[in-house]
Structure formats: C-alpha cells, structure tokens
Design an enzyme around this catalytic site. Structure first.
Site, PDB file in Angstrom:
ATOM      1  CB  CYS A  56      -0.494   2.486   4.025  1.00 26.47           C
ATOM      2  SG  CYS A  56      -1.958   1.765   3.318  1.00 26.47           S
ATOM      3  CG  ASP A  57       3.238   1.251   4.507  1.00 25.15           C
ATOM      4  OD1 ASP A  57       2.832   1.752   5.568  1.00 25.15           O
ATOM      5  OD2 ASP A  57       2.984   0.084   4.180  1.00 25.15           O
TER       6      ASP A  57
ATOM      7  CB  CYS B 262      -0.929  -0.013   1.213  1.00 26.45           C
ATOM      8  SG  CYS B 262      -1.962   1.463   1.313  1.00 26.45           S
TER       9      CYS B 262
END
Ligand code: NDP
Length: 315
Positions: free
Chosen positions: A139-140, A136
């Site tokens: 997300c990261d 992701c």
C-alpha cells in the site's frame, strides 16, 4: 432478545463486505450489513490508494470506502452500526448476535470481518501513524522511493515486504528479534543476498523519533543480554510485518480455520463448507490481502448467496 429475519447478512465493512452488499443489493437479496468496530475497515487507516483499478489519479482510503458504501446503498443495502458478538451456525437460519443485544436470523451469511495487522505496541507507532509507520508495504511502499526504510519481522511476510521495498527504496533494514529468519528457505536466500537489504539479527525496535514524521528508529541489539547495545538508525519509513490476526474468533467453533485463524474455504470459492455461509476478504486470505482481491471475493460470496437462495426458491 429481539430477533430479526434476513435473507442475506453481511458482517464487515471493508472492500469485501461492501462489494458483497453491492452485488447482493442488485440481486434483490435485501442485504443487511453490520459495519463492525472499524467502519470501512483497514483502508480507512491508509492515505493514498494508488493500486485500486479505476482511480488513475489514486484515491484516499477513506474516500474509496465511502464510495463503495454509497454504491451499495444505492442498491438498497441496509448499513448498520454494530459488532457481531456471537454466532450459532449449527443450522439454518444462522444466528448472529449483534452487540450482545439483538439476534439476526440469516438464510445466508457472508463473513467479511477482515484481519488486523499486529503492531509492536509502541507509543511511537500511534504517534507516527500515517507519518512513516505502516503495516502494508504494497500500500505505502511507493512513497519511499530512493529512501531508507526498516521492516520488522522475520517471517515470509517480512521477507516479501523487504524484497518489495528494496525494489523502491535505496536501503532496507530488516529488524529480526531472533538470530535467524523464520521465513521459507527460498525467501531467506533472496533476502540475505539482496544488496539493498541489511538484516539486523537479534535486534528489537523500541521507539521512533523525528520532528516531521519518522526520521529514525531506536534499536537494541541483544536486548537483556550482558553485551546489550542501544543505538539509533536514520530511516524514513517503518513497516510492521509481524503477522496479522484474522477476525474470526466467534465463527471458529463452526467453520474450519487454519492454525493462525484464517477461515478455510473450498478451493478458490468463498464457500466455508456450511451451506449458505461464505467467507470473503482478509479473514479468509493469508496470502494476498489486497483491497481488490477482497472486493473480488465479496463479489463471489454474494453470487454464491444468490444461487443458494434461488435454488431453494427463497428469492
Ligand atoms: P509469521 O508468524 O510467520 O512471522 C512473524 C514474524 O514476526 C516472526 O519472525 C516473528 O518472530 C516476528 N514477530 C512477531 N511478533 C514480534 C514482536 N513483538 N517483535 C518482533 N518480532 C515479532 O507471520 P507472517 O505474516 O510472516 O506469515 C504468516 C503465514 O503466512 C506463514 O505461515 C507464512 O509462511 C505465510 N506466508 C506465506 C507467503 C508465501 O508463501 N508467499 C507470504 C506471506 C506469508 P519470531 O520468529 O521470533 O517469533
């Protein structure tokens, strides 16, 4: 087989399921929620979550899920371990079998079973989980500012993630196994002309290395061909974007799904077309797949369930 009647049954314990439980609990629907194989869902596999509103300093994924769960329990949601193994949605009440040994008869059903990111199946993906391997970018990606990353995949998701990461990282390798991209033309063009993205066509990633997290990737160019080449590239992050599998298998005979298996809902509502059966979160969302969008759809599903029950004088 043991049978239990419930007004509102929620399957799945990601942001969609827990948010549905908060709303259904507050609406006095006495929701019963089964947590599934991975209580807390995909977010329990991430570390810092910095884009969920309300946490200015960020929050650890598992902590966020604990908080959502506690909030739902405060309003009486009944959280249970168990996996839905079969479903019969031919008529209300809808029947869902848990662990093959108990049947719930539900007046309303909220399917929030999520999706599972696909991985290549390399041992190193497990070894470096949370240490440079991610599925992701949104997300990261933030943790790779001014660093070098690789994205695997040649579809729209991979192109989107590569472009997103190229806004943060100093260099993005896009590792594509075929000699072409499968993504839409516009995404292909954006990737191919981006100065910080280098597309490695006909490449496979076969392993990762590094003493402190990911430090590089083992690549094979034209794998299996006479001119096959093996070499390494230094990277700091390795992102998988080779597709997701929505966890919709047991519901597929009853609800409409797209060709990948995502449950199709009516417009931007969580209604599945079966009265009283709703789908929320990633199992019905091929596009956004964010904790906050999943939570929002869980909220909508619970409101719909409450309306459905009150119209029938069941609450
Ligand atoms: P896709 O299935 O479209 O693409 C998956 C990509 O991963 C392909 O390039 C595929 O390669 C590659 N791949 C799969 N398995 C492996 C493997 N084992 N090793 C190496 N490469 C692999 O998935 P997406 O998630 O990209 O997209 C899903 C759907 O969502 C699509 O319909 C897409 O158009 C849509 N979407 C739309 C967006 C938008 O409109 N903004 C954004 C994101 C997704 P190969 O081509 O060789 O099979």
């Amino acid at each position: 087989m043991e049978t239990e009647k419930v007004k509102c049954l929620i399957i799945g314990s990601g942001p969609a399921g827990y948010t549905a439980a908060i709303y259904a609990g507050r609406a006095n629907l006495a929701p019963v929620l089964y947590e599934g194989l991975q209580p807390g869902g995909q977010l329990t596999q991430t570390t810092d979550v910095e884009n969920f509103p309300g946490y200015p300093a960020g929050v650890q994924g598992p902590q966020l899920m604990e908080d959502l769960k506690a909030q739902a329990q405060r309003f009486g949601a009944d959280m249970r371990f168990g996996v839905a193994t079969a479903a019969d949605l031919s008529e209300a009440p809808y029947r869902v079998t848990i662990d093959g040994e108990k049947t719930l008869e539900a007046e309303t059903l909220i399917i929030a079973t999520g999706a599972t990111a696909k991985y290549l199946g390399l041992e190193d993906e497990k070894k470096y989980a949370g240490m440079g391997v991610s599925a992701c970018a949104t997300c990261d990606g933030f943790f790779y500012r001014k660093k070098v990353v690789a994205v695997v995949g040649g579809g729209d998701t991979a192109c989107e993630e590569a472009i997103y990461l190229a806004g943060l990282a100093s260099k993005v390798y896009l590792i594509v196994r075929k000699p072409y991209l499968r993504a839409s033309r516009i995404m292909q063009e954006r990737v191919l002309k981006h100065e910080r993205i280098e597309v490695l066509f006909e490449h496979n990633a076969v392993g990762l290395y590094g003493d402190n997290g990911v430090e590089g990737v083992h690549l094979v160019r034209r794998m299996g061909e006479a001119d096959e080449q093996r070499y390494d590239r230094a990277i700091d992050g390795f992102f998988l974007a080779i597709g997701h599998k929505p966890n919709s298998d047991i519901f597929k005979p009853w609800v409409k799904t797209d060709e990948v298996g995502y449950i199709m809902t009516e417009g931007d509502s969580p209604r599945t077309g079966i009265p009283g059966v709703f789908a929320a979160g990633d199992v019905a969302d091929p596009h956004y797949r964010q904790a906050i969008t999943a939570a929002a759809s869980g909220c909508k599903a619970a409101i719909e369930a409450e309306r459905y029950l009150s119209e029938r004088g069941m609450v």
